[in-house]
Design a protein around this motif. Sequence first.
Motif, PDB file in Angstrom:
ATOM      1  N   ARG A  20     -17.301 -23.520 -10.012  1.00 44.40           N
ATOM      2  CA  ARG A  20     -18.002 -22.236  -9.995  1.00 44.40           C
ATOM      3  C   ARG A  20     -17.602 -21.360  -8.808  1.00 44.40           C
ATOM      4  N   ILE A  21     -17.058 -21.995  -7.738  1.00 47.86           N
ATOM      5  CA  ILE A  21     -16.692 -21.192  -6.568  1.00 47.86           C
ATOM      6  C   ILE A  21     -15.202 -21.227  -6.243  1.00 47.86           C
ATOM      7  N   ILE A  22     -14.435 -22.032  -6.965  1.00 50.21           N
ATOM      8  CA  ILE A  22     -13.033 -22.265  -6.616  1.00 50.21           C
ATOM      9  C   ILE A  22     -12.165 -21.008  -6.693  1.00 50.21           C
ATOM     10  N   ASP A  23     -12.525 -20.055  -7.558  1.00 48.81           N
ATOM     11  CA  ASP A  23     -11.730 -18.831  -7.634  1.00 48.81           C
ATOM     12  C   ASP A  23     -12.081 -17.853  -6.512  1.00 48.81           C
ATOM     13  N   ARG A  24     -13.061 -18.197  -5.691  1.00 44.19           N
ATOM     14  CA  ARG A  24     -13.493 -17.334  -4.592  1.00 44.19           C
ATOM     15  C   ARG A  24     -13.352 -17.987  -3.219  1.00 44.19           C
ATOM     16  N   ALA A  25     -13.046 -19.310  -3.209  1.00 42.35           N
ATOM     17  CA  ALA A  25     -13.004 -20.013  -1.925  1.00 42.35           C
ATOM     18  C   ALA A  25     -12.175 -21.288  -2.020  1.00 42.35           C
ATOM     19  N   GLU A  26     -11.663 -21.715  -0.863  1.00 43.46           N
ATOM     20  CA  GLU A  26     -11.036 -23.023  -0.748  1.00 43.46           C
ATOM     21  C   GLU A  26     -12.119 -24.001  -0.299  1.00 43.46           C
ATOM     22  N   THR A  27     -12.080 -25.218  -0.825  1.00 48.03           N
ATOM     23  CA  THR A  27     -13.093 -26.205  -0.453  1.00 48.03           C
ATOM     24  C   THR A  27     -12.440 -27.509  -0.033  1.00 48.03           C
ATOM     25  N   ASN A  28     -13.164 -28.254   0.771  1.00 48.59           N
ATOM     26  CA  ASN A  28     -12.760 -29.591   1.176  1.00 48.59           C
ATOM     27  C   ASN A  28     -14.019 -30.443   1.151  1.00 48.59           C
ATOM     28  N   SER A  29     -14.006 -31.499   0.350  1.00 51.39           N
ATOM     29  CA  SER A  29     -15.211 -32.303   0.136  1.00 51.39           C
ATOM     30  C   SER A  29     -15.086 -33.692   0.740  1.00 51.39           C
ATOM     31  N   SER A  30     -16.200 -34.190   1.240  1.00 53.82           N
ATOM     32  CA  SER A  30     -16.289 -35.558   1.761  1.00 53.82           C
ATOM     33  C   SER A  30     -17.544 -36.195   1.200  1.00 53.82           C
ATOM     34  N   ILE A  31     -17.405 -37.379   0.632  1.00 57.94           N
ATOM     35  CA  ILE A  31     -18.554 -38.108   0.111  1.00 57.94           C
ATOM     36  C   ILE A  31     -19.234 -38.824   1.280  1.00 57.94           C
ATOM     37  N   VAL A  32     -20.542 -38.706   1.347  1.00 60.91           N
ATOM     38  CA  VAL A  32     -21.319 -39.330   2.407  1.00 60.91           C
ATOM     39  C   VAL A  32     -21.529 -40.804   2.065  1.00 60.91           C
ATOM     40  N   LYS A  33     -21.072 -41.687   2.945  1.00 58.95           N
ATOM     41  CA  LYS A  33     -21.261 -43.123   2.748  1.00 58.95           C
ATOM     42  C   LYS A  33     -22.609 -43.571   3.274  1.00 58.95           C
ATOM     43  N   SER A  34     -22.998 -43.068   4.420  1.00 63.78           N
ATOM     44  CA  SER A  34     -24.300 -43.387   5.009  1.00 63.78           C
ATOM     45  C   SER A  34     -24.667 -42.272   5.971  1.00 63.78           C
ATOM     46  N   GLN A  35     -25.889 -42.297   6.425  1.00 57.87           N
ATOM     47  CA  GLN A  35     -26.369 -41.264   7.346  1.00 57.87           C
ATOM     48  C   GLN A  35     -27.008 -41.964   8.541  1.00 57.87           C
ATOM     49  N   PRO A  36     -26.195 -42.332   9.550  1.00 64.34           N
ATOM     50  CA  PRO A  36     -26.716 -43.094  10.684  1.00 64.34           C
ATOM     51  C   PRO A  36     -27.786 -42.345  11.478  1.00 64.34           C
TER      52      PRO A  36
END
Length: 144
Positions: free
Chosen positions: A120-136
Amino acid sequence: MLDDLDRRIVEILAEDARISLKELAGKVNLSSPSASERLKRLEERGVIRAFTVDLDPAALGYTLQVIVRIRPLPGQLHRVQQLIEEIPEFTECDKVTGDDCFIARLHLTSIDQLDEILDRIIDRAETNSSIVKSQPVKRRLPPL
């Protein structure tokens, strides 16, 4: 700034925002009316913005968390921000300095959902995603 008594009230409420006024007053050695007045002043000063609920996204079926760095294409900053605000799976978003303009947190039920949202936003922005493994470190108060 907070005095020691206000600091203690805030700490107690951070642990349990549903505590009764009578219990709160007892824990800080004040009468209920005095504790109520302190609480009212903390709200009026904007120190306490809301009493809220802390939900566990996983208990609601959102087993996947993703952090997305978003860099809008030229001229698309406001539209990208609007899209982020409109997509409910974006549960947090910070507008930041540096190469990326936004750092956002998504709560999702599946990895397929990530593609659907980013499409939905890729034609308006570059993205870089990271999956959260844990939240210390969970969201917490800044030092009082």
